[in-house]
Design an enzyme around this catalytic site. Structure first.
Site, PDB file in Angstrom:
ATOM      1  N   ASP A  13       6.361   1.370  13.917  1.00 13.29           N
ATOM      2  CA  ASP A  13       4.935   1.093  13.706  1.00 13.29           C
ATOM      3  C   ASP A  13       4.175   1.292  15.007  1.00 13.29           C
ATOM      4  OD1 ASP A  13       5.356   0.490  11.023  1.00 13.29           O
ATOM      5  OD2 ASP A  13       5.779  -1.612  11.452  1.00 13.29           O
ATOM      6  N   LYS A  35      12.155   3.632  10.188  1.00  8.33           N
ATOM      7  CA  LYS A  35      11.121   3.669   9.148  1.00  8.33           C
ATOM      8  C   LYS A  35       9.843   4.285   9.698  1.00  8.33           C
ATOM      9  CE  LYS A  35       8.322   0.311   7.687  1.00  8.33           C
ATOM     10  NZ  LYS A  35       7.615  -0.708   6.915  1.00  8.33           N
ATOM     11  N   ASP A  62       7.999   5.253   4.385  1.00 10.83           N
ATOM     12  CA  ASP A  62       7.415   4.103   3.674  1.00 10.83           C
ATOM     13  C   ASP A  62       5.954   4.412   3.333  1.00 10.83           C
ATOM     14  OD1 ASP A  62       7.139   1.576   2.584  1.00 10.83           O
ATOM     15  OD2 ASP A  62       6.870   0.569   4.520  1.00 10.83           O
ATOM     16  N   LYS A  64       4.603   4.049   0.213  1.00  8.76           N
ATOM     17  CA  LYS A  64       4.131   3.183  -0.880  1.00  8.76           C
ATOM     18  C   LYS A  64       3.215   3.956  -1.838  1.00  8.76           C
ATOM     19  CE  LYS A  64       4.580  -1.181   1.634  1.00  8.76           C
ATOM     20  NZ  LYS A  64       4.731  -0.807   3.057  1.00  8.76           N
ATOM     21  N   ASP A  67      -0.195   6.488  -7.690  1.00  9.63           N
ATOM     22  CA  ASP A  67      -1.217   7.439  -8.146  1.00  9.63           C
ATOM     23  C   ASP A  67      -0.854   7.822  -9.579  1.00  9.63           C
ATOM     24  OD1 ASP A  67      -3.225   9.514  -8.205  1.00  9.63           O
ATOM     25  OD2 ASP A  67      -3.037   9.693  -6.031  1.00  9.63           O
ATOM     26  N   ILE A  68      -1.493   8.845 -10.138  1.00  9.37           N
ATOM     27  CA  ILE A  68      -1.119   9.260 -11.491  1.00  9.37           C
ATOM     28  C   ILE A  68       0.306   9.818 -11.437  1.00  9.37           C
ATOM     29  CG2 ILE A  68      -3.497   9.698 -12.264  1.00  9.37           C
ATOM     30  CD1 ILE A  68      -2.889  12.715 -11.909  1.00  9.37           C
ATOM     31  N   PRO A  69       1.034   9.717 -12.571  1.00  8.25           N
ATOM     32  CA  PRO A  69       2.454  10.091 -12.562  1.00  8.25           C
ATOM     33  C   PRO A  69       2.709  11.476 -11.962  1.00  8.25           C
ATOM     34  CG  PRO A  69       1.927   8.980 -14.605  1.00  8.25           C
ATOM     35  CD  PRO A  69       0.630   9.142 -13.874  1.00  8.25           C
ATOM     36  N   ASN A  70       1.903  12.464 -12.325  1.00  9.04           N
ATOM     37  CA  ASN A  70       2.162  13.823 -11.835  1.00  9.04           C
ATOM     38  C   ASN A  70       2.023  13.921 -10.314  1.00  9.04           C
ATOM     39  OD1 ASN A  70       2.615  16.751 -12.263  1.00  9.04           O
ATOM     40  ND2 ASN A  70       0.532  16.872 -11.441  1.00  9.04           N
ATOM     41  N   THR A  71       0.996  13.275  -9.774  1.00 13.66           N
ATOM     42  CA  THR A  71       0.780  13.343  -8.323  1.00 13.66           C
ATOM     43  C   THR A  71       1.920  12.663  -7.566  1.00 13.66           C
ATOM     44  OG1 THR A  71      -1.593  13.408  -8.666  1.00 13.66           O
ATOM     45  CG2 THR A  71      -0.857  12.719  -6.483  1.00 13.66           C
ATOM     46  N   THR A 118       4.097  -8.775   0.765  1.00 10.59           N
ATOM     47  CA  THR A 118       4.278 -10.130   1.303  1.00 10.59           C
ATOM     48  C   THR A 118       2.965 -10.726   1.804  1.00 10.59           C
ATOM     49  OG1 THR A 118       4.860  -9.246   3.468  1.00 10.59           O
ATOM     50  CG2 THR A 118       6.688  -9.759   1.990  1.00 10.59           C
ATOM     51  N   ARG A 179      12.928 -12.201  11.475  1.00 14.21           N
ATOM     52  CA  ARG A 179      12.663 -12.695  12.819  1.00 14.21           C
ATOM     53  C   ARG A 179      13.909 -13.360  13.384  1.00 14.21           C
ATOM     54  NH1 ARG A 179       9.346  -9.730  12.557  1.00 14.21           N
ATOM     55  NH2 ARG A 179       7.102  -9.879  12.839  1.00 14.21           N
ATOM     56  N   ARG A 209       8.329  -5.448  15.067  1.00 15.72           N
ATOM     57  CA  ARG A 209       7.874  -5.969  16.356  1.00 15.72           C
ATOM     58  C   ARG A 209       8.901  -6.704  17.212  1.00 15.72           C
ATOM     59  NH1 ARG A 209       2.612  -8.090  13.445  1.00 15.72           N
ATOM     60  NH2 ARG A 209       4.214  -8.089  11.824  1.00 15.72           N
TER      61      ARG A 209
HETATM   62  O1  C5P Z   1       6.739  -7.841  11.262  1.00 15.71           O
HETATM   63  P1  C5P Z   1       7.507  -6.610  11.632  1.00 15.71           P
HETATM   64  O2  C5P Z   1       6.887  -5.859  12.771  1.00 15.71           O
HETATM   65  O3  C5P Z   1       8.993  -6.835  11.808  1.00 15.71           O
HETATM   66  O4  C5P Z   1       7.321  -5.688  10.364  1.00 15.71           O
HETATM   67  C1  C5P Z   1       8.151  -4.630  10.031  1.00 15.71           C
HETATM   68  C2  C5P Z   1       7.679  -4.060   8.723  1.00 15.71           C
HETATM   69  O5  C5P Z   1       7.585  -5.108   7.768  1.00 15.71           O
HETATM   70  C3  C5P Z   1       6.280  -3.447   8.767  1.00 15.71           C
HETATM   71  O6  C5P Z   1       6.395  -2.051   8.947  1.00 15.71           O
HETATM   72  C4  C5P Z   1       5.664  -3.778   7.427  1.00 15.71           C
HETATM   73  O7  C5P Z   1       5.786  -2.698   6.522  1.00 15.71           O
HETATM   74  C5  C5P Z   1       6.480  -4.913   6.913  1.00 15.71           C
HETATM   75  N1  C5P Z   1       5.716  -6.165   6.853  1.00 15.71           N
HETATM   76  C6  C5P Z   1       5.805  -6.942   5.722  1.00 15.71           C
HETATM   77  N2  C5P Z   1       5.103  -8.114   5.650  1.00 15.71           N
HETATM   78  C7  C5P Z   1       4.315  -8.528   6.664  1.00 15.71           C
HETATM   79  C8  C5P Z   1       4.244  -7.760   7.837  1.00 15.71           C
HETATM   80  C9  C5P Z   1       4.962  -6.576   7.909  1.00 15.71           C
HETATM   81  O8  C5P Z   1       6.540  -6.585   4.808  1.00 15.71           O
HETATM   82  N3  C5P Z   1       3.637  -9.672   6.534  1.00 15.71           N
END
Ligand code: C5P
Length: 230
Positions: A13, A35, A62, A64, A67-71, A118, A179, A209
């Site tokens: 990230d 990722k 990642d 996520k 969209d519509i099924p075809n896309t 989350t 964590r 992080r």
């Molecule tokens: O919090 P951390 O930096 O370890 O996050 C790693 C991944 O977890 C992020 O790329 C994000 O997609 C996901 N994430 C999550 N829920 C959160 C924060 C981050 O699923 N509250």
């Protein structure tokens, strides 16, 4: 044989290709799965995916998709062609979209379904017209995904036990919100240590992080691996 190191996926990230490649270079001896999420992909595009794959590492893209099924199906085809190992779609796109996605996958790509983010609360669900509890919505979407042929579910570590009880080893479970005891929680509220997440039955743990913002990312990985080996 799978080792604890094979179960860790480091979330790249970061905003630029230089930073991402720098991290991969630092960690590549210890870690073989990374990722690439929306931030990095939007900034750097397919080039960064190819760059990480060229180190011999695996990639979870990642994106996520929703969209519509075809896309979604055409995007799954493109991602499969890269040779990435995992790709995410939103299960709230419904069974037709999920089936189109699973039918379009090639190259042994694992298609993972996102249930409820989350960051969402019951209040978030109310806003979009869903009266159920978060955990009921998670299970409903996971069932929809499994029935439509999804390979795995992205979940909070606190959902692992329920998902395993429901689906056994039919699906891969990938969790985030990890964590180590020595790391700052940041915005993660319902987190779990790497060891407890693996013990609860996660196939993969995605960590960002605690590793990427550590003054010495390689030392952070070493500490996590020690904890997992104990
Ligand atoms: O919090 P951390 O930096 O370890 O996050 C790693 C991944 O977890 C992020 O790329 C994000 O997609 C996901 N994430 C999550 N829920 C959160 C924060 C981050 O699923 N509250």
């Amino acid at each position: 044989m799978t080792t604890p190191a094979d179960q860790i996926i480091v979330a790249l990230d970061v905003p630029t290709k230089e930073k991402a490649i720098g991290l991969v270079a630092k960690l590549r001896d210890q870690i073989s799965f990374f990722k690439i999420g929306l931030q990095l992909y939007t900034a750097e595009g397919p080039e960064i995916v190819r760059a990480v794959l060229s180190t011999g590492a695996k990639v979870w893209l990642d994106l996520k998709l929703h969209d519509i099924p075809n896309t979604v199906a055409r995007a799954v085809e493109s991602a499969s062609a890269f040779g990435v190992q995992m790709l995410t779609i939103h299960l709230s796109g419904g069974s037709e979209m999920i089936r189109a996605a699973t039918a379009a996958r090639t190259n042994n790509i694992l298609l993972l379904g996102v249930t409820v983010l989350t960051s969402a609360t019951e209040q978030t669900l109310r806003e979009i017209g869903i009266a159920d509890k978060v955990e009921d919505q998670v299970l409903r979407l996971a069932k929809l995904g499994v029935e439509a042929g999804i390979d795995g579910i992205v979940a909070s570590p606190h959902e692992i036990k329920k998902l395993r009880a429901e689906f056994g080893n039919k699906i891969k479970i990938v969790v985030q919100g990890i964590r180590p005891t020595w790391a700052e929680p940041g915005d993660q509220k319902r987190f779990m240590t790497p060891r407890r997440a693996i013990e609860a039955g996660a196939d993969y743990i995605g960590i960002g992080r605690p590793i990427t913002t550590h003054p010495d990312p390689s030392e952070a990985v070493a500490k996590i691996l020690q904890e997992l080996a104990r």
